[in-house]
Design a protein around this motif. Structure first.
Motif, mmCIF file in Angstrom:
data_model
loop_
_atom_site.group_PDB
_atom_site.id
_atom_site.type_symbol
_atom_site.label_atom_id
_atom_site.label_comp_id
_atom_site.label_asym_id
_atom_site.label_seq_id
_atom_site.Cartn_x
_atom_site.Cartn_y
_atom_site.Cartn_z
ATOM 1 N N PHE A 240 13.041 3.607 -4.747
ATOM 2 C CA PHE A 240 12.726 2.289 -5.297
ATOM 3 C C PHE A 240 11.257 1.943 -5.076
ATOM 4 C CE2 PHE A 240 12.310 -2.215 -3.861
ATOM 5 C CZ PHE A 240 12.397 -2.841 -5.097
ATOM 6 N N LEU A 241 10.754 2.159 -3.868
ATOM 7 C CA LEU A 241 9.356 1.838 -3.577
ATOM 8 C C LEU A 241 8.408 2.707 -4.395
ATOM 9 C CD1 LEU A 241 9.470 1.370 0.316
ATOM 10 C CD2 LEU A 241 9.638 -0.357 -1.489
ATOM 11 N N ALA A 242 8.817 3.919 -4.717
ATOM 12 C CA ALA A 242 7.971 4.794 -5.539
ATOM 13 C C ALA A 242 7.855 4.290 -6.979
ATOM 14 C CB ALA A 242 8.522 6.218 -5.526
ATOM 15 N N ALA A 243 8.831 3.483 -7.420
ATOM 16 C CA ALA A 243 8.805 2.927 -8.775
ATOM 17 C C ALA A 243 8.218 1.520 -8.814
ATOM 18 C CB ALA A 243 10.221 2.892 -9.355
ATOM 19 N N LEU A 244 7.820 0.986 -7.658
ATOM 20 C CA LEU A 244 7.446 -0.427 -7.528
ATOM 21 C C LEU A 244 5.932 -0.611 -7.394
ATOM 22 C CD1 LEU A 244 8.236 -3.460 -6.897
ATOM 23 C CD2 LEU A 244 8.333 -2.758 -4.490
ATOM 24 N N GLU A 245 5.433 -1.697 -8.000
ATOM 25 C CA GLU A 245 4.073 -2.176 -7.757
ATOM 26 C C GLU A 245 4.166 -3.634 -7.319
ATOM 27 O OE1 GLU A 245 -0.005 -3.516 -10.132
ATOM 28 O OE2 GLU A 245 1.661 -2.601 -11.225
ATOM 29 N N ILE A 246 3.490 -3.979 -6.239
ATOM 30 C CA ILE A 246 3.390 -5.370 -5.811
ATOM 31 C C ILE A 246 1.984 -5.835 -6.149
ATOM 32 C CG2 ILE A 246 3.524 -6.980 -3.883
ATOM 33 C CD1 ILE A 246 5.437 -5.095 -2.494
ATOM 34 N N ARG B 288 0.824 -1.218 0.000
ATOM 35 C CA ARG B 288 0.000 0.000 0.000
ATOM 36 C C ARG B 288 0.852 1.260 0.000
ATOM 37 N NH1 ARG B 288 -4.060 -0.616 4.874
ATOM 38 N NH2 ARG B 288 -4.995 1.237 3.868
ATOM 39 N N MET B 289 2.131 1.139 0.319
ATOM 40 C CA MET B 289 3.035 2.286 0.327
ATOM 41 C C MET B 289 3.836 2.410 -0.961
ATOM 42 S SD MET B 289 4.576 2.270 4.202
ATOM 43 C CE MET B 289 3.553 2.657 5.624
ATOM 44 N N CYS B 290 3.626 1.493 -1.893
ATOM 45 C CA CYS B 290 4.405 1.498 -3.139
ATOM 46 C C CYS B 290 3.721 2.321 -4.217
ATOM 47 C CB CYS B 290 4.613 0.070 -3.634
ATOM 48 S SG CYS B 290 5.711 -0.911 -2.589
ATOM 49 N N GLY B 291 4.519 2.692 -5.238
ATOM 50 C CA GLY B 291 3.986 3.400 -6.387
ATOM 51 C C GLY B 291 4.136 4.897 -6.264
ATOM 52 N N PRO B 292 4.002 5.615 -7.390
ATOM 53 C CA PRO B 292 4.151 7.074 -7.380
ATOM 54 C C PRO B 292 3.048 7.785 -6.598
ATOM 55 C CG PRO B 292 3.366 6.313 -9.509
ATOM 56 C CD PRO B 292 3.717 5.092 -8.724
ATOM 57 N N GLU B 293 1.888 7.136 -6.465
ATOM 58 C CA GLU B 293 0.786 7.697 -5.687
ATOM 59 C C GLU B 293 0.313 6.646 -4.683
ATOM 60 O OE1 GLU B 293 -2.216 9.036 -8.362
ATOM 61 O OE2 GLU B 293 -0.922 10.509 -9.328
ATOM 62 N N PRO B 294 1.068 6.442 -3.603
ATOM 63 C CA PRO B 294 0.758 5.357 -2.662
ATOM 64 C C PRO B 294 -0.553 5.595 -1.921
ATOM 65 C CG PRO B 294 2.482 6.779 -1.793
ATOM 66 C CD PRO B 294 2.252 7.213 -3.208
ATOM 67 N N GLU B 295 -1.189 4.502 -1.562
ATOM 68 C CA GLU B 295 -2.436 4.566 -0.799
ATOM 69 C C GLU B 295 -2.173 5.041 0.628
ATOM 70 O OE1 GLU B 295 -5.791 1.432 0.928
ATOM 71 O OE2 GLU B 295 -4.409 0.799 -0.659
ATOM 72 N N VAL B 296 -1.026 4.637 1.192
ATOM 73 C CA VAL B 296 -0.658 5.009 2.553
ATOM 74 C C VAL B 296 0.689 5.722 2.517
ATOM 75 C CG1 VAL B 296 -0.101 4.166 4.867
ATOM 76 C CG2 VAL B 296 -1.918 3.062 3.542
ATOM 77 N N THR B 297 0.770 6.884 3.177
ATOM 78 C CA THR B 297 2.023 7.644 3.211
ATOM 79 C C THR B 297 2.617 7.723 4.608
ATOM 80 O OG1 THR B 297 0.769 9.698 3.436
ATOM 81 C CG2 THR B 297 1.397 9.028 1.198
#
Length: 459
Positions: A211-217, A151-160
């Protein structure tokens, strides 16, 4: 658990400095950088499940213009190349149901997260490189576990909230993995008994945040037992309908596509050349070999379309459920058939077949850029057959005699779909091919007599 991503020792590090010159696929940093040589990729990367997960992006490519191609077994299990110049490295992890959901520790250790991080760093952490960890298993919930990480991954994470603490925990787990697996882009730190005692090198946690900002799980891939049916029903069937393809054998088409992906996964014909490429810091002398290897591993929209398998159902001359459409033009064809002394009833039948070709092609073309190439290739094969029929017709009449009737007879006898040098991409009957031949005649590509000015005769 089946680990479908290699995790062997690396051969190149952050020191490689290769900047992308533009959106061209051949200039992207990831395709300037040779993958690591590792036994995991060789032995585990060939599982059918990996190929079927790869097939999901390949099938999406049939209808999504945003995907340019998919390159198999390059740095990760596959790479999705997009038309905007970006690439996505995808790691596939299948986990048996008896093993339970992924924990954060397991994702870093055996779930491919550290390997993805290392490959991202080797690609210079470029802004156009995205990452995806695709697994069939669930993620363990909890404040500091895998579910929250996703939920914290991606350029627009669900949780910050708590991202910094999560990045530091991921960094510590990667440093632990580094103690036993020599990833060149993960710092080597002293072994500690307690995770809390691991000292994170300066700047490493910040890099993990990027890295986490560029990642999708992603937990979207189905289990091994159901992925075939899911892919056919959710991806292949809609693609066939959108492309307006008729009489497609869905199961054999899907099997052919997955087999083609597996062949791309197995390409290892130039491993020695790859070793030389890695050893040469300049990476100029061997660039052509690397690009050839990429080409053998690349799956394009055109390759997929050639894998479509059709049933043996006889195609109707005119598409069912549609009012017959009269093809535009036809005047030059009529003049040429008349000059060739073709009987009027056969000339009228030629007009009907030309209209059948016109309506069938209009219905079954995909609307994609490859249509023009498909039509050019098919037209070339039909013209070659028409010229061959003309040569034989001339040989059977006295020198200077009229040969149009014999040529038309030979077209009907020889112009068959199964006689073409390469099979048409879409299913066509022999009558459709004759209709295309008459259309080409109307466009003045050949005559049923010695050439003449069809426009001048009209006046």
């Amino acid at each position: 658990m089946v680990d479908t991503a290699g995790t062997g020792a690396g051969a190149e590090g952050v020191g490689a400095s290769l900047e992308p010159d533009g959106p061209s696929n051949s200039e992207l940093v990831i395709f300037e950088l040779a993958p690591q040589e590792d036994s995991g990729s060789d032995t585990l990367g060939r599982y059918r499940y990996q190929a079927e997960v790869t097939a999901q992006d390949c099938l999406a490519m049939l209808t999504q213009e945003s995907i340019d191609s998919v390159v198999c077994e390059w740095h990760e299990d596959f790479v999705v190349v997009r038309t905007d110049g970006s690439v996505e490295l995808v790691s596939v992890k299948h986990r048996e149901g008896t093993q339970g959901p992924w924990t954060l520790v397991e994702l870093c250790k055996s779930g491919g997260l550290t390997h993805l991080f290392d490959r991202w760093c080797a690609c210079e952490c470029a802004a156009n490189v995205r990452l995806r960890l695709a697994t069939n298993a669930a993620l363990k919930p909890g404040k500091d576990n895998a579910g929250m990480l996703a939920r914290m991954c991606g350029p627009e994470p669900e949780v910050t909230a708590g991202q910094t603490a999560m990045a530091e925990e991921v960094a510590r787990q990667m440093l632990k993995v580094r103690w036993k697996q020599p990833y060149p882009n993960v710092p080597d730190t002293p072994v500690c008994k307690k995770d809390a005692d691991i000292r994170i090198p300066a700047g490493f946690a910040e890099r993990v945040v990027r890295f986490l900002a560029a990642l999708e799980i992603s937990c979207k891939p189905p289990h091994r037992e159901s992925i075939t049916d899911v892919n056919i029903q959710r991806l292949l069937v809609p693609a066939v309908e959108q492309l307006k393809l008729a009489h497609v054998d869905l199961e054999n088409t899907y099997r052919a596509i997955v087999d083609r992906i597996e062949r791309a996964n197995r390409d290892e014909s130039d491993r020695s050349q790859l070793a030389v490429y890695i050893a040469d810091p300049g990476r100029v002398r061997n660039r052509s070999q690397i690009q050839q290897r990429i080409g053998r591993r690349r799956i394009t929209r055109e390759i997929l379309r050639h894998e479509v398998v059709y049933t043996s159902v006889q195609l109707p001359t005119f598409p069912r459920g549609q009012a017959p459409v009269v093809a535009p033009g036809g005047a030059k064809l009529r003049r040429k058939l008349r000059r060739g002394r073709v009987p009027s009833d056969e000339a009228a039948f030629a007009e009907r077949l030309r209209s059948a070709w016109y309506t069938t092609w209009a219905e079954r073309r995909t609307g994609l850029a490859g249509d023009e190439t498909d039509l050019l290739n098919l037209s070339t094969d039909v013209l070659e057959m028409a010229f061959d029929c003309r040569r034989h017709a001339r040989a059977q009449v006295v020198e200077g005699g009229e040969f149009g009737i014999k040529m038309n007879d030979l077209l009907a006898e020889r112009l068959k779909a199964d006689a073409l040098p390469s099979p048409p991409r879409i299913q066509l009957s022999n009558l459709h091919l004759r209709g295309l031949a008459y259309q080409l005649c109307d466009e003045c590509h050949f005559f049923f007599s010695e050439p003449f000015d069809a426009d001048e005769e009209a006046s």
